[in-house]
Design an enzyme around this catalytic site. Structure first.
Site, PDB file in Angstrom:
ATOM      1  N   LYS A  67      -5.458   2.785  -3.392  1.00 29.05           N
ATOM      2  CA  LYS A  67      -5.952   2.501  -2.167  1.00 29.05           C
ATOM      3  C   LYS A  67      -6.911   3.654  -1.486  1.00 29.05           C
ATOM      4  O   LYS A  67      -6.223   4.566  -1.160  1.00 29.05           O
ATOM      5  CB  LYS A  67      -5.199   2.199  -1.121  1.00 29.05           C
ATOM      6  CG  LYS A  67      -5.827   1.493   0.173  1.00 29.05           C
ATOM      7  CD  LYS A  67      -4.588   1.004   1.183  1.00 29.05           C
ATOM      8  CE  LYS A  67      -5.004   0.367   2.618  1.00 29.05           C
ATOM      9  NZ  LYS A  67      -5.171   1.518   3.462  1.00 29.05           N
ATOM     10  N   GLY A 115      -4.481   0.339  13.453  1.00 35.20           N
ATOM     11  CA  GLY A 115      -3.464   0.556  14.570  1.00 35.20           C
ATOM     12  C   GLY A 115      -3.979  -0.081  15.668  1.00 35.20           C
ATOM     13  O   GLY A 115      -3.179  -0.127  16.731  1.00 35.20           O
TER      14      GLY A 115
END
Length: 262
Positions: free
Chosen positions: A96, A157
Protein backbone atom coordinates in the site's frame (compact mmCIF):
# COMPACT_ATOMS: atom_id res chain seq x y z
CA UNK A 1 -16.18 -13.91 -4.04
CA UNK A 2 -13.94 -11.36 -5.73
CA UNK A 3 -10.35 -11.30 -6.87
CA UNK A 4 -7.92 -8.85 -5.32
CA UNK A 5 -4.46 -8.94 -6.87
CA UNK A 6 -4.65 -12.68 -7.43
CA UNK A 7 -6.33 -13.59 -4.13
CA UNK A 8 -9.89 -14.88 -3.99
CA UNK A 9 -11.68 -13.11 -1.14
CA UNK A 10 -15.14 -13.15 0.37
CA UNK A 11 -15.04 -9.84 2.25
CA UNK A 12 -14.77 -6.49 0.49
CA UNK A 13 -13.77 -4.73 3.70
CA UNK A 14 -10.09 -4.09 4.40
CA UNK A 15 -9.12 -3.03 7.91
CA UNK A 16 -6.20 -1.24 9.51
CA UNK A 17 -4.44 -2.31 12.71
CA UNK A 18 -3.51 1.04 14.31
CA UNK A 19 -4.98 3.15 17.13
CA UNK A 20 -6.91 0.43 18.97
CA UNK A 21 -7.18 0.70 22.77
CA UNK A 22 -5.58 -2.73 23.15
CA UNK A 23 -4.50 -5.78 21.20
CA UNK A 24 -7.62 -7.56 22.37
CA UNK A 25 -9.83 -4.81 20.95
CA UNK A 26 -7.94 -4.99 17.67
CA UNK A 27 -8.21 -8.76 17.38
CA UNK A 28 -11.91 -8.86 18.16
CA UNK A 29 -12.67 -6.01 15.76
CA UNK A 30 -10.82 -7.75 12.94
CA UNK A 31 -12.63 -11.01 13.63
CA UNK A 32 -16.02 -9.28 13.78
CA UNK A 33 -15.36 -7.38 10.56
CA UNK A 34 -14.91 -10.56 8.57
CA UNK A 35 -12.01 -8.96 6.74
CA UNK A 36 -9.38 -11.09 5.06
CA UNK A 37 -6.90 -8.26 4.45
CA UNK A 38 -5.32 -6.11 7.15
CA UNK A 39 -2.92 -3.22 6.68
CA UNK A 40 0.24 -2.91 8.73
CA UNK A 41 2.63 0.03 8.92
CA UNK A 42 6.31 -0.84 8.64
CA UNK A 43 7.13 2.29 10.60
CA UNK A 44 4.58 1.40 13.27
CA UNK A 45 5.46 2.75 16.68
CA UNK A 46 4.14 0.99 19.74
CA UNK A 47 2.15 3.15 22.13
CA UNK A 48 0.09 2.90 25.27
CA UNK A 49 2.35 0.17 26.55
CA UNK A 50 1.65 -2.21 23.67
CA UNK A 51 4.62 -4.46 23.08
CA UNK A 52 5.81 -4.73 19.49
CA UNK A 53 6.46 -8.46 19.64
CA UNK A 54 3.00 -9.05 21.10
CA UNK A 55 1.53 -7.10 18.19
CA UNK A 56 3.22 -9.29 15.61
CA UNK A 57 2.13 -12.45 17.38
CA UNK A 58 -1.43 -11.13 17.57
CA UNK A 59 -1.75 -10.34 13.87
CA UNK A 60 -0.20 -13.64 12.83
CA UNK A 61 -3.02 -15.47 14.60
CA UNK A 62 -5.69 -13.72 12.55
CA UNK A 63 -5.18 -15.72 9.36
CA UNK A 64 -5.43 -12.62 7.17
CA UNK A 65 -3.49 -11.44 4.16
CA UNK A 66 -1.07 -8.68 5.10
CA UNK A 67 -1.05 -5.43 3.15
CA UNK A 68 2.00 -3.54 4.46
CA UNK A 69 2.04 0.21 3.89
CA UNK A 70 4.61 2.95 3.57
CA UNK A 71 2.92 5.35 6.00
CA UNK A 72 5.21 8.17 7.08
CA UNK A 73 7.19 8.31 3.83
CA UNK A 74 7.47 11.69 2.14
CA UNK A 75 9.40 10.92 -1.01
CA UNK A 76 9.76 8.12 -3.51
CA UNK A 77 13.13 6.94 -2.22
CA UNK A 78 11.87 6.41 1.33
CA UNK A 79 8.73 4.68 0.10
CA UNK A 80 10.69 2.34 -2.17
CA UNK A 81 13.10 1.40 0.61
CA UNK A 82 10.20 0.75 2.98
CA UNK A 83 8.46 -1.40 0.39
CA UNK A 84 11.56 -3.54 -0.07
CA UNK A 85 11.77 -4.08 3.69
CA UNK A 86 8.09 -5.02 3.76
CA UNK A 87 8.50 -7.55 0.97
CA UNK A 88 11.30 -9.28 2.85
CA UNK A 89 9.58 -9.10 6.22
CA UNK A 90 6.12 -10.28 5.15
CA UNK A 91 7.06 -12.33 2.10
CA UNK A 92 4.54 -10.46 -0.05
CA UNK A 93 4.76 -8.34 -3.16
CA UNK A 94 1.70 -6.35 -2.09
CA UNK A 95 2.38 -2.79 -0.96
CA UNK A 96 0.00 0.00 0.00
CA UNK A 97 1.96 2.93 -1.33
CA UNK A 98 1.66 6.13 0.69
CA UNK A 99 3.78 9.20 -0.07
CA UNK A 100 2.50 12.13 1.97
CA UNK A 101 2.97 15.66 0.69
CA UNK A 102 1.15 17.83 3.22
CA UNK A 103 0.97 17.73 7.01
CA UNK A 104 -2.36 19.54 7.23
CA UNK A 105 -4.56 17.14 5.29
CA UNK A 106 -2.12 14.26 4.68
CA UNK A 107 -2.73 14.53 0.96
CA UNK A 108 -0.50 12.35 -1.24
CA UNK A 109 2.45 13.92 -3.05
CA UNK A 110 1.43 13.10 -6.63
CA UNK A 111 4.79 13.44 -8.38
CA UNK A 112 6.69 11.30 -5.88
CA UNK A 113 3.79 8.84 -5.79
CA UNK A 114 3.92 8.29 -9.54
CA UNK A 115 7.71 8.02 -9.47
CA UNK A 116 7.65 5.39 -6.72
CA UNK A 117 4.83 3.52 -8.44
CA UNK A 118 6.76 3.10 -11.68
CA UNK A 119 9.87 1.84 -9.93
CA UNK A 120 8.03 -0.56 -7.63
CA UNK A 121 5.98 -2.06 -10.45
CA UNK A 122 9.19 -2.58 -12.42
CA UNK A 123 10.52 -4.44 -9.38
CA UNK A 124 7.57 -6.81 -9.31
CA UNK A 125 5.35 -5.20 -6.66
CA UNK A 126 1.56 -5.12 -6.76
CA UNK A 127 1.05 -1.46 -5.89
CA UNK A 128 -2.04 -0.30 -4.00
CA UNK A 129 -1.59 3.49 -4.36
CA UNK A 130 -3.19 5.82 -1.83
CA UNK A 131 -4.27 8.76 -3.97
CA UNK A 132 -6.81 11.54 -4.21
CA UNK A 133 -9.88 11.44 -6.44
CA UNK A 134 -8.10 13.52 -9.10
CA UNK A 135 -8.88 11.94 -12.47
CA UNK A 136 -5.59 12.93 -14.12
CA UNK A 137 -3.51 11.56 -11.24
CA UNK A 138 -5.43 8.30 -11.31
CA UNK A 139 -4.94 8.03 -15.06
CA UNK A 140 -1.18 8.51 -14.63
CA UNK A 141 -1.12 5.74 -12.03
CA UNK A 142 -3.00 3.42 -14.37
CA UNK A 143 -0.61 4.35 -17.18
CA UNK A 144 2.27 3.45 -14.85
CA UNK A 145 0.83 -0.05 -14.51
CA UNK A 146 -1.51 0.08 -11.51
CA UNK A 147 -4.38 -2.40 -11.59
CA UNK A 148 -5.70 -1.04 -8.30
CA UNK A 149 -6.49 2.53 -7.24
CA UNK A 150 -7.22 3.63 -3.68
CA UNK A 151 -8.65 7.16 -3.80
CA UNK A 152 -9.56 8.90 -0.60
CA UNK A 153 -13.11 9.70 0.37
CA UNK A 154 -11.79 12.50 2.59
CA UNK A 155 -8.52 13.26 4.43
CA UNK A 156 -7.14 10.46 6.60
CA UNK A 157 -8.82 10.24 9.99
CA UNK A 158 -11.31 13.03 9.26
CA UNK A 159 -14.39 10.81 9.22
CA UNK A 160 -16.05 13.19 6.76
CA UNK A 161 -17.12 10.47 4.38
CA UNK A 162 -17.26 10.94 0.62
CA UNK A 163 -16.77 14.67 0.18
CA UNK A 164 -16.69 14.59 -3.63
CA UNK A 165 -19.21 12.01 -4.83
CA UNK A 166 -19.06 13.32 -8.39
CA UNK A 167 -15.31 12.72 -8.67
CA UNK A 168 -15.61 9.22 -7.23
CA UNK A 169 -18.46 8.26 -9.54
CA UNK A 170 -16.41 9.62 -12.43
CA UNK A 171 -13.51 7.35 -11.49
CA UNK A 172 -15.81 4.35 -11.49
CA UNK A 173 -17.16 5.32 -14.91
CA UNK A 174 -13.73 6.02 -16.43
CA UNK A 175 -11.97 2.96 -14.99
CA UNK A 176 -14.47 0.09 -15.28
CA UNK A 177 -11.74 -2.56 -15.32
CA UNK A 178 -9.62 -1.18 -12.48
CA UNK A 179 -10.12 -2.34 -8.90
CA UNK A 180 -11.26 0.74 -6.95
CA UNK A 181 -11.08 0.78 -3.15
CA UNK A 182 -12.01 3.80 -1.05
CA UNK A 183 -9.15 4.55 1.32
CA UNK A 184 -9.38 7.21 4.04
CA UNK A 185 -12.11 9.48 5.33
CA UNK A 186 -14.75 6.85 6.11
CA UNK A 187 -16.35 7.67 9.46
CA UNK A 188 -19.70 5.89 9.50
CA UNK A 189 -21.14 2.65 8.12
CA UNK A 190 -23.42 4.77 5.93
CA UNK A 191 -20.31 6.17 4.21
CA UNK A 192 -19.23 2.63 3.36
CA UNK A 193 -22.68 1.85 1.98
CA UNK A 194 -22.49 4.91 -0.26
CA UNK A 195 -19.06 3.94 -1.60
CA UNK A 196 -20.23 0.45 -2.45
CA UNK A 197 -23.42 1.78 -4.04
CA UNK A 198 -21.19 3.78 -6.40
CA UNK A 199 -19.81 0.47 -7.61
CA UNK A 200 -16.50 0.55 -5.79
CA UNK A 201 -14.92 -2.84 -5.28
CA UNK A 202 -14.04 -2.40 -1.62
CA UNK A 203 -13.51 -0.10 1.34
CA UNK A 204 -10.45 0.27 3.53
CA UNK A 205 -10.78 1.92 6.92
CA UNK A 206 -9.15 2.04 10.33
CA UNK A 207 -9.96 5.02 12.54
CA UNK A 208 -13.73 4.66 12.31
CA UNK A 209 -13.49 1.26 13.99
CA UNK A 210 -10.42 1.74 16.19
CA UNK A 211 -11.71 4.93 17.84
CA UNK A 212 -15.33 3.83 18.20
CA UNK A 213 -16.69 3.44 21.72
CA UNK A 214 -17.07 -0.27 20.98
CA UNK A 215 -14.64 -1.22 18.18
CA UNK A 216 -15.85 -4.80 17.81
CA UNK A 217 -19.48 -3.73 17.47
CA UNK A 218 -18.56 -1.01 14.99
CA UNK A 219 -16.58 -3.55 12.97
CA UNK A 220 -19.70 -5.69 12.74
CA UNK A 221 -21.69 -2.67 11.55
CA UNK A 222 -19.16 -1.97 8.80
CA UNK A 223 -19.18 -5.61 7.78
CA UNK A 224 -22.91 -5.47 7.11
CA UNK A 225 -22.67 -2.00 5.54
CA UNK A 226 -20.19 -3.12 2.89
CA UNK A 227 -22.29 -6.17 2.08
CA UNK A 228 -25.49 -4.09 1.86
CA UNK A 229 -23.91 -1.47 -0.38
CA UNK A 230 -22.45 -4.03 -2.75
CA UNK A 231 -25.69 -5.97 -2.97
CA UNK A 232 -27.58 -2.74 -3.65
CA UNK A 233 -25.24 -1.94 -6.53
CA UNK A 234 -25.36 -5.41 -8.06
CA UNK A 235 -29.11 -5.63 -7.49
CA UNK A 236 -29.65 -2.55 -9.65
CA UNK A 237 -31.07 0.41 -7.76
CA UNK A 238 -34.04 2.30 -9.16
CA UNK A 239 -33.36 5.66 -10.78
CA UNK A 240 -34.49 8.84 -9.09
CA UNK A 241 -37.56 10.60 -10.45
CA UNK A 242 -38.56 14.24 -10.33
CA UNK A 243 -42.23 13.41 -9.89
CA UNK A 244 -44.21 10.95 -7.85
CA UNK A 245 -45.13 7.61 -9.34
CA UNK A 246 -47.71 5.31 -7.76
CA UNK A 247 -46.32 2.04 -6.51
CA UNK A 248 -49.70 0.32 -6.63
CA UNK A 249 -50.96 -0.41 -10.17
CA UNK A 250 -54.35 1.05 -11.01
CA UNK A 251 -56.13 -1.63 -13.01
CA UNK A 252 -59.53 -0.02 -12.92
CA UNK A 253 -61.52 2.65 -11.15
CA UNK A 254 -62.18 1.71 -7.52
CA UNK A 255 -65.58 0.10 -7.10
CA UNK A 256 -66.83 2.81 -4.78
CA UNK A 257 -66.21 5.41 -7.53
CA UNK A 258 -68.05 3.47 -10.19
CA UNK A 259 -71.41 4.85 -11.27
CA UNK A 260 -74.28 2.61 -10.37
CA UNK A 261 -76.28 2.35 -13.55
CA UNK A 262 -78.91 0.15 -12.02
Amino acid sequence: MWNLAGKELSSRLLLGTACYPSLEHMQQAILNSGTEVITISIKRQTSAGLDGESFWQAVKKLDCHFLPNTAGCRNAEAAINTAEIARELFDTHWIKLEVIGDDYNLQPEPFELIKATRILIDRGFEVFPYCTDDLVLCQKLVDAGCKILMPWGAPIGSGKGLINPYALETLRYRFPDITLIIDAGIGKPSHAVQAMEFGFDGVLLNTAVALANHPALMATAFRHAVIAGHQAFTGGMMSERNVAHPSTPLIDTPFWHQVNNL
